[in-house]
Design an enzyme around this catalytic site. Structure first.
Site, PDB file in Angstrom:
ATOM      1  N   SER A 269      45.568 -13.351   9.996  1.00  0.00           N
ATOM      2  CA  SER A 269      46.736 -12.577   9.536  1.00  0.00           C
ATOM      3  C   SER A 269      46.498 -11.078   9.655  1.00  0.00           C
ATOM      4  O   SER A 269      47.384 -10.331  10.098  1.00  0.00           O
ATOM      5  CB  SER A 269      47.118 -12.967   8.104  1.00  0.00           C
ATOM      6  OG  SER A 269      45.992 -12.997   7.251  1.00  0.00           O
ATOM      7  N   HIS A 299      44.221 -21.543   8.480  1.00  0.00           N
ATOM      8  CA  HIS A 299      44.176 -20.254   7.765  1.00  0.00           C
ATOM      9  C   HIS A 299      44.849 -20.467   6.399  1.00  0.00           C
ATOM     10  O   HIS A 299      44.441 -21.353   5.636  1.00  0.00           O
ATOM     11  CB  HIS A 299      44.840 -19.192   8.660  1.00  0.00           C
ATOM     12  CG  HIS A 299      44.675 -17.773   8.218  1.00  0.00           C
ATOM     13  ND1 HIS A 299      43.664 -17.331   7.414  1.00  0.00           N
ATOM     14  CD2 HIS A 299      45.429 -16.652   8.495  1.00  0.00           C
ATOM     15  CE1 HIS A 299      43.786 -16.021   7.211  1.00  0.00           C
ATOM     16  NE2 HIS A 299      44.859 -15.597   7.849  1.00  0.00           N
ATOM     17  N   HIS A 345      34.149 -21.913   6.857  1.00  0.00           N
ATOM     18  CA  HIS A 345      34.676 -20.560   7.056  1.00  0.00           C
ATOM     19  C   HIS A 345      34.120 -19.983   8.350  1.00  0.00           C
ATOM     20  O   HIS A 345      32.990 -20.286   8.727  1.00  0.00           O
ATOM     21  CB  HIS A 345      34.318 -19.637   5.881  1.00  0.00           C
ATOM     22  CG  HIS A 345      35.173 -18.425   5.818  1.00  0.00           C
ATOM     23  ND1 HIS A 345      34.876 -17.272   6.499  1.00  0.00           N
ATOM     24  CD2 HIS A 345      36.341 -18.185   5.172  1.00  0.00           C
ATOM     25  CE1 HIS A 345      35.819 -16.374   6.265  1.00  0.00           C
ATOM     26  NE2 HIS A 345      36.733 -16.907   5.463  1.00  0.00           N
ATOM     27  N   ARG A 354      35.870 -15.708  -4.031  1.00  0.00           N
ATOM     28  CA  ARG A 354      37.264 -15.893  -4.474  1.00  0.00           C
ATOM     29  C   ARG A 354      37.434 -17.291  -5.079  1.00  0.00           C
ATOM     30  O   ARG A 354      38.214 -17.488  -6.003  1.00  0.00           O
ATOM     31  CB  ARG A 354      38.233 -15.681  -3.306  1.00  0.00           C
ATOM     32  CG  ARG A 354      38.159 -14.298  -2.697  1.00  0.00           C
ATOM     33  CD  ARG A 354      38.987 -14.199  -1.428  1.00  0.00           C
ATOM     34  NE  ARG A 354      38.470 -15.081  -0.380  1.00  0.00           N
ATOM     35  CZ  ARG A 354      39.012 -15.212   0.824  1.00  0.00           C
ATOM     36  NH1 ARG A 354      40.093 -14.513   1.143  1.00  0.00           N
ATOM     37  NH2 ARG A 354      38.499 -16.031   1.726  1.00  0.00           N
ATOM     38  N   ASP A 400      40.871 -21.270  -0.497  1.00  0.00           N
ATOM     39  CA  ASP A 400      41.990 -22.218  -0.532  1.00  0.00           C
ATOM     40  C   ASP A 400      41.649 -23.520  -1.245  1.00  0.00           C
ATOM     41  O   ASP A 400      42.535 -24.303  -1.585  1.00  0.00           O
ATOM     42  CB  ASP A 400      42.450 -22.531   0.896  1.00  0.00           C
ATOM     43  CG  ASP A 400      43.116 -21.327   1.541  1.00  0.00           C
ATOM     44  OD1 ASP A 400      43.723 -20.526   0.809  1.00  0.00           O
ATOM     45  OD2 ASP A 400      43.026 -21.187   2.776  1.00  0.00           O
TER      46      ASP A 400
END
Ligand SMILES: CC(=O)SCCNC(=O)CCNC(=O)[C@H](O)C(C)(C)COP(=O)(O)OP(=O)(O)OC[C@H]1O[C@@H](n2cnc3c(N)ncnc32)[C@H](O)[C@@H]1OP(=O)(O)O
Ligand SMILES: O=C([O-])CC(=O)C(=O)O
Length: 462
Positions: A269, A299, A345, A354, A400
């Site tokens: 992105s 993604h 990743h 995160r 995610d």
């Protein structure tokens, strides 16, 4: 007001500071004033760096990298954040726990406000509480959508994926672009950053109304609560979605919107926003292109896939099951030729900080939730299975793997919608870089490509 401040004010007015001008009465420097003061120095810094070191060779590139998604090729400038494969992301040098400690909070809140992170990403400075309050007010003041954009969203079939609706609506905001209008009038290159800043502020301010309207239309009664001009960005987004009364959900949104903003420049992105922006497409068009990339399952859409996968696992094997049962389920996924969503990743080689920030939120607010327990159990088992499987370079969870389970706990159960929230946050990360790209006069991005016949010839000669 000092002489410096009043000359800055005049310069900013000349550079299209239409809405910002309303906030000049504030005693502290506005974001645009802060940025304007930094630009000449940064321009000089980059000029000097290129002059002295521009000819130096940075690295060698292998054919594997060319055919391998350009992994590890050092080829972009991204000011807001740098990703370390072991430690994870730092926003302008600050880790996520640093940001949680240092960025201003809402009154009575414990999580950082994403307004503060936006300020940090753009300027490298931790803003004062007053500066963050002023930014919340400025975004609330700019939040209204043009009528035709509301109608456009309202006319979308509810079966159109929320990310497609989101990208459509952001593209349509092009109609309002100050940059596109200024370019058509022949704006001087040196002033590009001004309308880029204004467009970025406008588009970010309007995202809660876009995201909220899409949610209310698809999943609820289509009624959209008005923006409360005395509240922060995350409250307003939560309230439009229908969760404004739930203080913990609003806190989750503050954390969520802060940690999903930025992940250096090479992710799909961010890279897309930068690439499209390099053609001098407006911030609206650059952001909508980025959202289309975020909507891919490798993604940002992985957060939707994770919740679906966890729900299917729960429906198939139940909760409170043995580690062995979960292991079998993981192998079933892998043996059917699918990826385990939320794991692996392109850069990270350890658990994503995160993920950890969200896990800590869950341990504090929902430790007994059966779905959180299932996610936690997968967290202890999946890395071993993925290591044994032997393909992925990183068997650990990414951001995610955790977000969906938090949202479903508070009642936001529609997984197809999750990437829209990611996109709202990502706007706060990619647009600061676009403003800097324009301030630094970054050129059109255009790498060299060859067909396989050429590559064969090139490598055979080496
Ligand atoms: C916000 C974000 O974008 S975070 C990432 C979100 N995406 C996901 O969680 C989807 C699941 N993960 C993946 O597909 C990958 O790990 C990616 C896309 C994130 C990274 O891809 P890469 O950098 O190519 O990973 P890597 O070099 O480790 O891949 C090597 C092999 O392992 C496989 N692999 C990587 N992750 C996984 C996984 N979670 N499950 C199964 N196999 C995997 C790859 O598909 C690849 O297989 P191949 O050789 O058959 O093509
Ligand atoms: O860095 C990446 O490639 C993917 C990612 O985690 C992000 O964009 O947030």
């Amino acid at each position: 007001m000092s002489a410096v401040r009043s000359s800055l004010r005049a310069a900013l007015k000349a550079s299209n500071a239409n809405v910002s001008a309303r906030f000049y009465s504030s005693k502290t420097a506005t974001l645009k004033e802060t940025l304007a003061a930094m630009i000449p120095e940064q321009q000089e810094r980059v000029k000097a760096l290129k002059k002295e070191h521009g000819h130096k060779v940075i690295q060698e590139v292998t054919l594997d990298q060319v055919y391998g998604g350009m992994r590890g090729i050092k080829s972009m400038v991204w000011e807001g954040s740098v990703l370390d494969s072991e430690e994870g992301i730092r926003f302008r040098g600050l880790t996520i726990p640093d940001c949680q400690a240092q960025l201003p909070k809402a009154p009575g809140g414990e999580e950082p406000l994403p307004e503060g992170l936006f300020w940090l990403l753009l300027t490298g400075q931790v803003p004062s509480e007053q500066q963050v309050r002023d930014l919340s007010a400025e975004w609330a003041a700019r939040a209204d959508l043009p009528k035709f954009v509301e109608e456009l969203i309202d006319r979308c079939p509810t079966t159109l994926h929320p990310m497609a609706q989101f990208s459509l609506a952001v593209t349509a905001l092009e109609h309002e672009s100050a940059f596109a209008k200024a370019y058509a009038k022949g704006i001087n290159k040196k002033e590009y950053w001004g309308p880029t800043f204004e467009d970025s502020m406008d588009v970010i301010a309007k995202l809660p109304n876009i995201a909220g309207r899409i949610y209310r239309n698809i999943y609820k009664d289509g009624k959209v609560a008005p923006i409360d001009k005395s509240q922060d960005y995350s409250y307003n987004l939560s309230n439009i979605l229908g969760f404004g009364e739930n203080k913990d959900f609003v806190e989750l949104m503050r954390l969520y919107l802060t940690i999903h903003t930025d992940h250096e420049g090479g992710n799909v992105s961010a890279h897309t926003a930068h690439l499209v922006g390099s053609a001098l497409s407006s911030p609206m068009l650059s952001l909508s292109a980025a959202l289309n990339g975020l909507a891919g399952p490798l993604h940002g859409l992985a957060n939707q896939e994770v919740l679906r996968w966890i729900e299917q696992m729960r429906d198939t094997i139940g909760t409170g099951v043995s580690d062995e049962t979960i292991k079998d389920y993981l192998w079933k996924t892998l043996n059917s030729g699918r990826v385990v969503p939320g794991y692996g990743h392109a850069v990270l080689r350890k658990t994503d900080p995160r993920y950890m920030a969200q896990r800590e939120f869950a341990l504090k607010h929902l430790p007994e939730d059966p779905m959180f327990k299932l996610v936690s159990q997968v967290y202890t088992i999946a890395p071993g299975v993925l290591t044994e499987h032997g393909k992925t370079k990183n068997p650990y969870p990414n951001v995610d793997a955790h977000s969906g389970v938090l949202l479903q706990y508070y009642g936001l159960k529609e997984a197809n919608y999750y990437t829209v929230l990611f996109g709202v946050s990502r706007a706060l990360g990619v647009l600061p870089q676009l403003i800097w790209d324009r301030a630094l006069g970054m050129p059109l991005e255009r790498p060299k490509s060859f067909d396989t016949t050429h590559w064969e010839k090139i490598v055979k000669k080496l």
